[in-house]
Every structure is written in structure tokens, then in C-alpha cells.
Design an enzyme around this catalytic site. Structure first.
Site, PDB file in Angstrom:
ATOM      1  N   CYS A 105       0.832  -1.205   0.000  1.00 39.99           N
ATOM      2  CA  CYS A 105       0.000   0.000   0.000  1.00 39.99           C
ATOM      3  C   CYS A 105       0.864   1.252   0.000  1.00 39.99           C
ATOM      4  O   CYS A 105       0.513   2.261  -0.616  1.00 39.99           O
ATOM      5  CB  CYS A 105      -0.939  -0.015   1.204  1.00 39.99           C
ATOM      6  SG  CYS A 105      -2.057  -1.449   1.206  1.00 39.99           S
ATOM      7  N   THR A 106       1.997   1.188   0.676  1.00 40.52           N
ATOM      8  CA  THR A 106       2.925   2.321   0.678  1.00 40.52           C
ATOM      9  C   THR A 106       3.488   2.543  -0.723  1.00 40.52           C
ATOM     10  O   THR A 106       3.563   3.685  -1.208  1.00 40.52           O
ATOM     11  CB  THR A 106       4.072   2.064   1.673  1.00 40.52           C
ATOM     12  OG1 THR A 106       3.533   1.939   2.991  1.00 40.52           O
ATOM     13  CG2 THR A 106       5.076   3.206   1.650  1.00 40.52           C
TER      14      THR A 106
END
Length: 225
Positions: free
Chosen positions: A97-98
Site C-alpha cells: 500500500c505504501t
């Protein structure tokens, strides 16, 4: 001489009759109404596909920004210049997600060049998403949808719980431009493709508005009738 008499065989005992339960009375059901309810459920649960027109007034309900402000698809579209992009991610501050959020950050200028507004969307709390946004220096808002109403509406809710990584885009009129699942790079690439085929924002703003009497004014200047 004693005469032996045969005894009569005892009669079989009567078999008790099985008691049958009377059927419970059923409430009167309007068949047409029941059918209509079923149809309505199917309609409301239908996931929009590319080129579908959605009802922007009620689609997805309300969500919160990472700042705790309540908003909706309609409000976000009203604030946008050409439409909105939601990229969905399973959990803030995790590796995949980062990477996805940072790709949208690094390509933000290009992805918004046609007037689209970028938003991250997850089931995380405002606190978790604010921490995520601050740590990664994200210049776009993150939307919080703990009940997964908007996430489910765009077809990216994992069953029974969770969020599928993907991307969804819709223009200001409610036309779906993009809806697909994929990895961090794939979601950014998908938005880049629709941006590449759209006129740039500065080109839209530079286009003169055509007035009905423009032709008449030109004819008068040329001396024509």
C-alpha cells in the site's frame, strides 16, 4: 379321551394413527411486491462497469476524509474539474500500500493534468490514514470507509471482509471511466492510460466558448447579409 382345542391367536394391537401437524398459516404475500424487492436488491448491488452511468446523488453513501470531514462522491465530483479517481488499498502503512500510494504521489502532476482528482480509499480509520499520509508526504486526501459502503459499491470489497487493491474513475457526469483490480504499478498505469486519451486541462480552459451569435457578428464584420 381329552379333546385338545386350538387357541385362537391374539389379535394384533391396533396401530396408533400418526398425528399430522396442521400447516402453519402463512402470511399473505404480494407476489408482485416480493418480485419488485428482489429486483431492487439486484439493481442496488450491481457493480458498475466502464461506460455505465451511475447515480452520483446516492452512489456509495458517505465517507470521511483522513481529516475527519464527511464527504460523498457527489461532493467530490462537484469539487473536481473533470472527475475523480479512487485507488483502493487493503491497509495503510503496509509495504504494498505504501508503494501504491507513493506511485500516485510521484505521478500526481501527470495524473491530474486532465482535471481528475486523486483520492486514496481504504477501510482504515482517519487516524491511521492521517499517519500514513503524513509519513509518506502524500499531497492528496485519503478517504476512510470502515463500513466499506463505497468500496463495495465500486466492486472492490473482499468477501467476507477486507479491500481489494484496485482503481475506479468516474467523470463529472457519472460516467465510469475505469474500474479494475491490480497491483500498485497496474493501478497507476491504468489511470495513465485514460489521462493519455483525455485533453489536458489547459487545453480545455483555452477553448473559447462558442456563442450562438458569433457567426452573425462575423458576417456583419465581413459585410455579408
Amino acid at each position: 379321551m381329552v379333546e385338545l382345542r386350538k387357541r385362537k391367536a391374539p389379535a394384533n394391537p391396533p396401530v396408533p394413527e400418526k398425528k399430522t401437524k396442521a400447516p402453519k398459516p402463512q402470511p399473505d404475500v404480494d407476489v408482485d411486491v416480493a418480485a419488485d424487492v428482489d429486483v431492487d436488491v439486484k439493481k442496488s448491488s450491481k457493480v458498475p462497469e466502464v461506460d455505465d452511468i451511475i447515480d452520483i446523488e446516492s452512489f456509495g453513501g458517505e465517507v470521511q476524509t483522513n481529516d475527519g470531514e464527511t464527504t460523498s462522491l457527489k461532493k467530490l465530483l462537484d469539487e473536481s474539474k473533470a472527475g475523480v479517481v479512487f485507488f483502493t488499498y487493503p491497509k495503510a502503512s503496509t509495504p504494498g500500500c505504501t508503494k501504491q500510494a507513493c506511485l500516485f504521489r510521484d505521478n500526481h502532476t501527470h495524473l491530474t493534468s486532465s482535471g481528475l482528482s486523486i483520492y486514496g480509499l481504504s477501510g482504515d480509520s482517519p487516524k491511521a490514514n492521517t499517519t500514513f499520509k503524513t509519513r509518506q508526504n502524500l499531497q492528496y486526501p485519503l478517504l476512510c470507509d470502515p463500513q466499506a459502503n463505497l468500496i463495495a459499491a465500486i466492486g472492490l470489497k473482499k468477501s467476507p471482509k477486507g479491500t481489494i487493491r484496485g482503481v475506479f474513475a468516474v467523470d463529472k457526469k457519472g460516467k465510469v471511466l475505469l474500474r479494475e483490480s491490480g497491483g500498485p504499478d497496474a493501478t497507476v498505469d491504468a489511470v495513465q492510460k485514460i489521462v493519455a486519451n483525455a485533453p489536458k486541462l489547459e487545453e480545455k480552459e483555452a477553448e473559447p466558448e462558442t456563442k450562438p451569435d458569433d457567426k452573425d457578428e462575423k458576417d456583419e464584420a465581413d459585410g455579408s447579409e
